[in-house]
Enzyme design. Sequence first.
Site, PDB file in Angstrom:
ATOM      1  N   ASP A   1      54.400  12.386  17.550  1.00 16.85           N
ATOM      2  CA  ASP A   1      53.825  11.741  16.367  1.00 16.85           C
ATOM      3  C   ASP A   1      54.054  12.647  15.152  1.00 16.85           C
ATOM      4  O   ASP A   1      53.755  13.850  15.195  1.00 16.85           O
ATOM      5  CB  ASP A   1      52.326  11.493  16.571  1.00 16.85           C
ATOM      6  CG  ASP A   1      51.705  10.728  15.415  1.00 16.85           C
ATOM      7  OD1 ASP A   1      51.630   9.483  15.511  1.00 16.85           O
ATOM      8  OD2 ASP A   1      51.283  11.367  14.432  1.00 16.85           O
TER       9      ASP A   1
ATOM     10  N   ASN B   1      53.358   9.355   2.763  1.00 17.48           N
ATOM     11  CA  ASN B   1      53.466   8.052   2.108  1.00 17.48           C
ATOM     12  C   ASN B   1      52.644   7.988   0.835  1.00 17.48           C
ATOM     13  O   ASN B   1      53.099   7.478  -0.200  1.00 17.48           O
ATOM     14  CB  ASN B   1      53.017   6.948   3.064  1.00 17.48           C
ATOM     15  CG  ASN B   1      54.120   6.497   4.004  1.00 17.48           C
ATOM     16  OD1 ASN B   1      55.305   6.593   3.675  1.00 17.48           O
ATOM     17  ND2 ASN B   1      53.754   6.011   5.168  1.00 17.48           N
TER      18      ASN B   1
ATOM     19  N   ASP C   1      60.071   6.382   4.779  1.00 19.30           N
ATOM     20  CA  ASP C   1      61.156   5.811   5.584  1.00 19.30           C
ATOM     21  C   ASP C   1      62.267   6.840   5.811  1.00 19.30           C
ATOM     22  O   ASP C   1      62.836   6.921   6.908  1.00 19.30           O
ATOM     23  CB  ASP C   1      61.743   4.582   4.893  1.00 19.30           C
ATOM     24  CG  ASP C   1      60.820   3.372   4.973  1.00 19.30           C
ATOM     25  OD1 ASP C   1      59.828   3.423   5.728  1.00 19.30           O
ATOM     26  OD2 ASP C   1      61.099   2.382   4.275  1.00 19.30           O
TER      27      ASP C   1
ATOM     28  N   GLU D   1      54.840   5.968  13.062  1.00 15.98           N
ATOM     29  CA  GLU D   1      55.465   7.295  13.070  1.00 15.98           C
ATOM     30  C   GLU D   1      55.480   7.901  14.467  1.00 15.98           C
ATOM     31  O   GLU D   1      55.598   9.119  14.624  1.00 15.98           O
ATOM     32  CB  GLU D   1      54.730   8.232  12.105  1.00 15.98           C
ATOM     33  CG  GLU D   1      53.297   8.563  12.476  1.00 15.98           C
ATOM     34  CD  GLU D   1      52.277   7.579  11.909  1.00 15.98           C
ATOM     35  OE1 GLU D   1      51.127   7.981  11.712  1.00 15.98           O
ATOM     36  OE2 GLU D   1      52.643   6.406  11.677  1.00 15.98           O
TER      37      GLU D   1
END
Length: 315
Positions: A177, A185, A194, A220
Amino acid sequence: MPNNDSFYKKVLDNLYDGIYFVDEQRRITYWNKGAQMLTGYGEKEVIGRNCHDIFLHLDSNGNGICSDACPIEKTITDGRKRDEESFLHHKDGHLVPVCLRVAPIQDTDGQMVVAVEVTGDHSPRHALRQQLENLQRLALCDPLTTIANRRYVEMSLNSRLEEMRRYGWHFGILFLDVDHFKQINDTHGHDTGDRVLKMVAKTLVNSARSFDVVGRWGGEEFIAVLANISRRQLPRIADRFRHLVEQSSFRLDDRLLRVTVSVGATMSHLDDTVESLVQRADTLMYRSKQAGRNCVSIGFGEEMPETSATPSASP
């Protein structure tokens, strides 16, 4: 046969492999199209720059070789040819496995120039790329990262479990993860998020063997299914994946953006299902989060997990 610079430049530009030349200060003096395809850097971005400022070559364990163990620097010093496996940093941030072939030559003025051939198409990697192309055709490929999607990972886990019950072939699984992904973000925007996911995905795939499966589980989260490994090998392989992601980076504005992953690692049991195996690895991954992130937690169900690697303050 014509004997002029433009002819030979045309030949080199049409080779699939990357070719570049450096002078005795390791400044790049020639850069062919194959090198551009392999690294993402165009000729104008690299000519005149020092090669170690661009690629940041790593050995197979993710340790830097540009300062103390640079094969180009060694060839400049002793004039010997070299052939080494390494990783280089792609312009997009992910690591690319390559074979470096370094050879000393003399230019038309009698000065020593080092020719470097960068080959990224080892047969296992080529097989892996073919596999990914097949995944795209079969709608088993994650559209953002272009690696295997959750459906394909589940299919692979079911196949491995069936092999284990039939032949006794146990396998490993990593649940990874990206640390502090929401913060990335929120701070830099979803386009940057991204880019991070693509960078991590490509680094993980490039770190795997051709018969392993690396896929995006969701968001993620990533899963790696590792065949033909033992309990003893699992910690080293898991930490290698973690370390190589930590070494990946891409330039964002005036700085390099790096990320880390928290990893849960376990081996398959005879009574496992896909759900129980993934849940065990996921639980171990959360133990890595609680331990400070950027580390590996290893457990086999019947014992307390072990946590390895030093937590990092990086996001």
